[in-house]
Design a protein around this motif. Structure first.
Motif, PDB file in Angstrom:
ATOM      1  N   UNK A 288       0.883  -1.114  -0.108  1.00  0.00           N
ATOM      2  CA  UNK A 288      -0.026   0.162   0.026  1.00  0.00           C
ATOM      3  C   UNK A 288       0.965   1.284   0.008  1.00  0.00           C
ATOM      4  N   UNK A 289       0.656   2.116  -0.847  1.00  0.00           N
ATOM      5  CA  UNK A 289       1.445   3.429  -0.890  1.00  0.00           C
ATOM      6  C   UNK A 289       0.662   4.631  -0.650  1.00  0.00           C
ATOM      7  N   UNK A 290       0.842   5.075   0.497  1.00  0.00           N
ATOM      8  CA  UNK A 290      -0.070   6.148   0.997  1.00  0.00           C
ATOM      9  C   UNK A 290       0.376   7.612   0.350  1.00  0.00           C
ATOM     10  N   UNK A 291      -0.354   8.297  -0.653  1.00  0.00           N
ATOM     11  CA  UNK A 291       0.216   9.363  -0.938  1.00  0.00           C
ATOM     12  C   UNK A 291      -0.365  10.693  -0.290  1.00  0.00           C
ATOM     13  N   UNK A 292      -0.081  10.652   1.116  1.00  0.00           N
ATOM     14  CA  UNK A 292      -0.433  11.591   1.796  1.00  0.00           C
ATOM     15  C   UNK A 292       0.260  12.008   2.987  1.00  0.00           C
ATOM     16  N   UNK A 293       0.980  13.162   3.267  1.00  0.00           N
ATOM     17  CA  UNK A 293       2.044  13.339   4.033  1.00  0.00           C
ATOM     18  C   UNK A 293       1.460  13.051   5.509  1.00  0.00           C
ATOM     19  N   UNK A 294       2.340  12.370   6.526  1.00  0.00           N
ATOM     20  CA  UNK A 294       1.892  12.173   7.968  1.00  0.00           C
ATOM     21  C   UNK A 294       2.977  12.309   8.916  1.00  0.00           C
ATOM     22  N   UNK A 295       2.673  13.027   9.810  1.00  0.00           N
ATOM     23  CA  UNK A 295       3.584  13.459  10.964  1.00  0.00           C
ATOM     24  C   UNK A 295       3.515  12.148  11.993  1.00  0.00           C
ATOM     25  N   UNK A 296       4.478  11.279  11.975  1.00  0.00           N
ATOM     26  CA  UNK A 296       4.330  10.288  13.102  1.00  0.00           C
ATOM     27  C   UNK A 296       5.335  10.392  14.009  1.00  0.00           C
ATOM     28  N   UNK A 297       4.704  10.999  15.420  1.00  0.00           N
ATOM     29  CA  UNK A 297       5.513  11.314  16.469  1.00  0.00           C
ATOM     30  C   UNK A 297       6.486  10.471  17.056  1.00  0.00           C
ATOM     31  N   UNK A 298       7.363  10.608  17.584  1.00  0.00           N
ATOM     32  CA  UNK A 298       8.676   9.689  18.121  1.00  0.00           C
ATOM     33  C   UNK A 298       8.476   9.171  19.779  1.00  0.00           C
ATOM     34  N   UNK A 299       7.056   9.252  20.138  1.00  0.00           N
ATOM     35  CA  UNK A 299       6.608   9.040  21.537  1.00  0.00           C
ATOM     36  C   UNK A 299       6.411   7.710  21.894  1.00  0.00           C
ATOM     37  N   UNK A 300       6.629   6.551  21.005  1.00  0.00           N
ATOM     38  CA  UNK A 300       6.535   5.293  21.189  1.00  0.00           C
ATOM     39  C   UNK A 300       5.011   4.672  21.239  1.00  0.00           C
TER      40      UNK A 300
END
Length: 187
Positions: free
Chosen positions: A20-32
């Motif tokens: 699956x290729x997601x063509x929408x930018x995401x911010x994924x936090x580094x909080x675990x």
């Protein structure tokens, strides 16, 4: 209008996996903490039934029989069952089935099952060199849901592979009986 990620997903599939290729930018936090992103959203027709095998477990499992799943290009693996944004159970998807995909939705505590041996009706007796044992089992199902449910109930009697030992079923109360496996099934 809220942006839904599954509108920006492209799936590429080969014999071994689906990508699956997601063509929408995401911010994924580094909080675990884990983050869930919807890759696909669809609706399927489902028939719901309960499955119970009280010889093994006294709980009733709600199952969904899904139709039209072939168009989803599923691969075999584990899946979370999500209801109202909460994971309610885990199941295994096996798309190798022919026409209906069966997904377990977990245990329904509102359905209780009891399987017990009726000792007052069971007996042992010896006639000459022959020993005869009669066992009576009772299965009770209680539905505490507010509506009727459809259930498949399975049990089993022993199957003898020795000529000197004979096992017979005296009564089955409308169950489908498989003589080769000893399996009884009520709908």
């Amino acid at each position: 209008i809220a942006t839904q990620s599954h509108n920006f997903v492209q799936m590429n599939q080969n014999l071994l996996f689906a990508e699956y290729e997601v063509n929408l930018p995401y911010t994924i936090n580094s909080d675990g903490k884990s983050q869930t992103i919807s890759l696909m959203s669809t609706s399927l027709n489902a028939t719901f039934k309960y499955l119970a095998i009280p010889k093994i477990d006294n709980e009733a499992f709600l199952t969904a029989y899904l139709e039209g799943w072939e168009k989803l290009s599923l691969v075999q693996g584990r899946a979370n069952v999500i209801y109202n944004n909460s994971v309610i159970s885990q199941t295994v998807i096996n798309p190798a089935v022919v026409d209906t995909l069966i997904v377990s939705l977990g245990v329904d505590k509102r359905v209780s099952i009891e399987r017990k041996k009726l000792s007052d009706k069971s007996r042992d007796r010896v006639i000459g060199n022959t020993r005869e044992r009669t066992i009576h089992m009772e299965i009770t199902v209680k539905n505490q849901n507010q509506s009727e449910i459809e259930m498949v109930l399975k049990d089993q009697i022993p199957v003898s592979r020795v000529n000197d030992i004979k096992v017979t079923l005296d009564e089955s109360k409308d169950a489908k009986f498989n003589e080769n496996t000893g399996e009884l099934e009520w709908s």
